[in-house]
Design a protein around this motif. Sequence first.
Motif, mmCIF file in Angstrom:
data_model
loop_
_atom_site.group_PDB
_atom_site.id
_atom_site.type_symbol
_atom_site.label_atom_id
_atom_site.label_comp_id
_atom_site.label_asym_id
_atom_site.label_seq_id
_atom_site.Cartn_x
_atom_site.Cartn_y
_atom_site.Cartn_z
ATOM 1 N N LYS A 45 -59.378 3.458 -38.567
ATOM 2 C CA LYS A 45 -59.106 2.554 -39.302
ATOM 3 C C LYS A 45 -60.203 1.478 -40.585
ATOM 4 N N ARG A 46 -60.208 1.771 -41.713
ATOM 5 C CA ARG A 46 -60.370 1.159 -42.335
ATOM 6 C C ARG A 46 -59.937 -0.228 -43.362
ATOM 7 N N ASP A 47 -61.012 -0.769 -43.178
ATOM 8 C CA ASP A 47 -59.472 -1.945 -44.174
ATOM 9 C C ASP A 47 -60.188 -2.230 -45.787
ATOM 10 N N ILE A 48 -59.427 -1.637 -46.472
ATOM 11 C CA ILE A 48 -59.965 -1.376 -47.665
ATOM 12 C C ILE A 48 -60.793 -2.482 -48.573
ATOM 13 N N GLN A 49 -60.408 -3.792 -48.396
ATOM 14 C CA GLN A 49 -60.573 -4.896 -49.121
ATOM 15 C C GLN A 49 -62.243 -4.958 -48.281
ATOM 16 N N THR A 50 -61.328 -5.495 -46.935
ATOM 17 C CA THR A 50 -63.124 -6.061 -46.225
ATOM 18 C C THR A 50 -64.514 -5.027 -45.541
ATOM 19 N N GLY A 51 -63.903 -3.545 -45.469
ATOM 20 C CA GLY A 51 -64.472 -2.570 -45.588
ATOM 21 C C GLY A 51 -65.018 -2.167 -44.626
ATOM 22 N N LEU A 52 -64.380 -3.650 -42.584
ATOM 23 C CA LEU A 52 -64.307 -3.664 -41.810
ATOM 24 C C LEU A 52 -63.553 -2.636 -41.394
ATOM 25 N N LEU A 53 -64.501 -1.535 -39.688
ATOM 26 C CA LEU A 53 -63.337 -0.986 -38.668
ATOM 27 C C LEU A 53 -62.951 -1.267 -37.755
ATOM 28 N N THR A 54 -61.245 -0.579 -37.872
ATOM 29 C CA THR A 54 -60.944 -0.680 -36.839
ATOM 30 C C THR A 54 -60.135 0.338 -35.765
ATOM 31 N N ASP A 55 -60.130 -0.033 -34.405
ATOM 32 C CA ASP A 55 -60.768 0.911 -33.583
ATOM 33 C C ASP A 55 -58.458 2.013 -33.579
ATOM 34 N N THR A 56 -58.661 3.188 -33.906
ATOM 35 C CA THR A 56 -57.626 3.411 -33.683
ATOM 36 C C THR A 56 -56.428 3.697 -31.960
ATOM 37 N N GLY A 57 -57.564 3.743 -31.232
ATOM 38 C CA GLY A 57 -57.465 4.326 -30.396
ATOM 39 C C GLY A 57 -57.155 5.934 -30.754
ATOM 40 N N GLU A 58 -57.354 6.261 -31.432
ATOM 41 C CA GLU A 58 -57.036 8.113 -31.534
ATOM 42 C C GLU A 58 -58.824 8.966 -31.486
ATOM 43 N N ARG A 59 -58.839 9.488 -30.454
ATOM 44 C CA ARG A 59 -60.498 10.229 -30.354
ATOM 45 C C ARG A 59 -59.482 12.077 -30.511
ATOM 46 N N ILE A 60 -60.896 12.810 -30.406
ATOM 47 C CA ILE A 60 -60.782 13.840 -30.389
ATOM 48 C C ILE A 60 -62.248 14.601 -29.338
ATOM 49 N N ASP A 61 -61.645 14.985 -27.932
ATOM 50 C CA ASP A 61 -62.592 14.941 -27.476
ATOM 51 C C ASP A 61 -62.717 16.768 -27.211
ATOM 52 N N VAL A 62 -64.462 16.804 -27.843
ATOM 53 C CA VAL A 62 -65.107 18.177 -28.118
ATOM 54 C C VAL A 62 -66.687 17.742 -27.823
ATOM 55 N N GLY A 63 -67.085 18.761 -26.864
ATOM 56 C CA GLY A 63 -69.130 18.510 -26.790
ATOM 57 C C GLY A 63 -69.677 18.703 -27.501
ATOM 58 N N GLN A 64 -70.637 17.241 -27.418
ATOM 59 C CA GLN A 64 -71.647 17.238 -28.503
ATOM 60 C C GLN A 64 -71.430 17.514 -30.203
ATOM 61 N N PRO A 65 -70.850 16.936 -30.493
ATOM 62 C CA PRO A 65 -69.726 17.410 -31.650
ATOM 63 C C PRO A 65 -71.218 16.397 -32.320
ATOM 64 N N VAL A 66 -71.362 17.366 -33.606
ATOM 65 C CA VAL A 66 -72.384 16.119 -34.626
ATOM 66 C C VAL A 66 -72.502 15.980 -35.783
ATOM 67 N N CYS A 67 -71.656 16.944 -36.205
ATOM 68 C CA CYS A 67 -71.096 16.534 -38.282
ATOM 69 C C CYS A 67 -69.941 17.057 -37.878
ATOM 70 N N LEU A 68 -69.634 16.527 -39.223
ATOM 71 C CA LEU A 68 -67.819 16.405 -39.365
ATOM 72 C C LEU A 68 -67.845 16.484 -40.763
ATOM 73 N N GLN A 69 -66.511 17.780 -41.355
ATOM 74 C CA GLN A 69 -66.900 17.529 -42.826
ATOM 75 C C GLN A 69 -65.317 17.753 -42.582
ATOM 76 N N ILE A 70 -64.103 16.961 -43.510
ATOM 77 C CA ILE A 70 -63.202 16.837 -44.541
ATOM 78 C C ILE A 70 -63.079 17.475 -45.578
ATOM 79 N N GLN A 71 -61.986 18.842 -45.361
ATOM 80 C CA GLN A 71 -61.604 19.506 -46.473
ATOM 81 C C GLN A 71 -60.899 18.528 -47.708
ATOM 82 N N LYS A 72 -61.809 18.813 -49.043
ATOM 83 C CA LYS A 72 -60.726 17.797 -49.373
ATOM 84 C C LYS A 72 -59.709 18.406 -50.670
#
Length: 372
Positions: A345-372
């Motif tokens: 989770k990203r704090d919009i004001q400070t820019g700092l990051l907090t772990d959500t606890g959410e994970r995606i288990d996948v072998g050797q992930p090297v690229c992430l693309q979110i469709q806009k």
Amino acid sequence: MKTTILILLMASLTAGTTYAQKRNLLIGTYTNGGKSEGIYVYEFDSQTGKAAYKNKATGVSNPSYLDISRDGKFVYAANENKEGSISAFSFDAATGALKFLNSKTSHGSSPCYIDVDKNRKFVFAANYGQGNLVAYPVNKDGSLADQAQVIQHTGSSTDKSRQAAPHVHSTILSPDEKYLLVSDLGTDKISTYAFNDKNTREPLTPAYPAFVFAAPGSGPRHLDFHPNKRFVYALMEMTGDVIVYSYNKGVLSTIQTIPMLAPDFKGATGAADIHVSPDGRFVYASNRGDANDISIFAVDAATGRLTLTGRQSTLGKGPRNFTLDPEGRFLLVANQNSNHVVIFKRDIQTGLLTDTGERIDVGQPVCLQIQK
């Protein structure tokens, strides 16, 4: 009657907002380790930060970097093998299904980056091993055409163990798509090419000036544009520095060089990826060396200069690539060597990051693309 219409209108708008919050997340992987089967598609909810498996494309070898066409109908993959290739797929956004269209040689080895222009006329790829880049015209059906323009870089730099020859690492279009910026780790150059999508045989020509030098031994890898289009942030893989450039019609001018590593850091450096937040207020850079963290920089809106504001462990190993959702609420990290994606989770004001606890288990992930 008016009240009923108003309620229905509000419900419609709410439904539209909810739909927009759920986007396709595509994950490129290395398949040679036996833990991955190809390209994975998840539904990502930018309201909750949760991801749900949707589909996958198997039988595709080492699709290490991906790009989604602007219309969302096609996906292009760099197949990072000794004999490199580029693959084209049609994409069903509703089901997440990828249908293989065709594959063409990348005209080099170990292609590690790919970009497609907004009009889907050309696909550009960087061949790290061969030290060249390739521009493929795209057919109307989304497949790759037969002919391609290949540009071979030459030269070397100071670290002969890694810079005895050119190593093109990224091919990134400018926001107006009039230029292509090409980072070359082997020669310590960032080259600029003018892009003309009407010239199908030679869409790229050297701009003037044709390149800028980074510091010897720094190793340019990736870069990102600020939303205001006036600044470029370039990551140096070998030194872990971020170079801030002003940008004007293809011309880069150095503003600042700032380290992403702590002053007392003694481990291996492996700076990997860099992105500007959608609001333009922060820059994030990952280190996949021994640090396994993300450096967080605040941006001076007037000058583009950076100030380090924090570091966040990626809670895994080998953060080769990361991305932010279009709303800037979440930052997702592909930890290649620990076989999972960590969602912060990203704090919009400070820019700092907090772990959500959410994970995606996948072998050797090297690229992430979110469709806009």
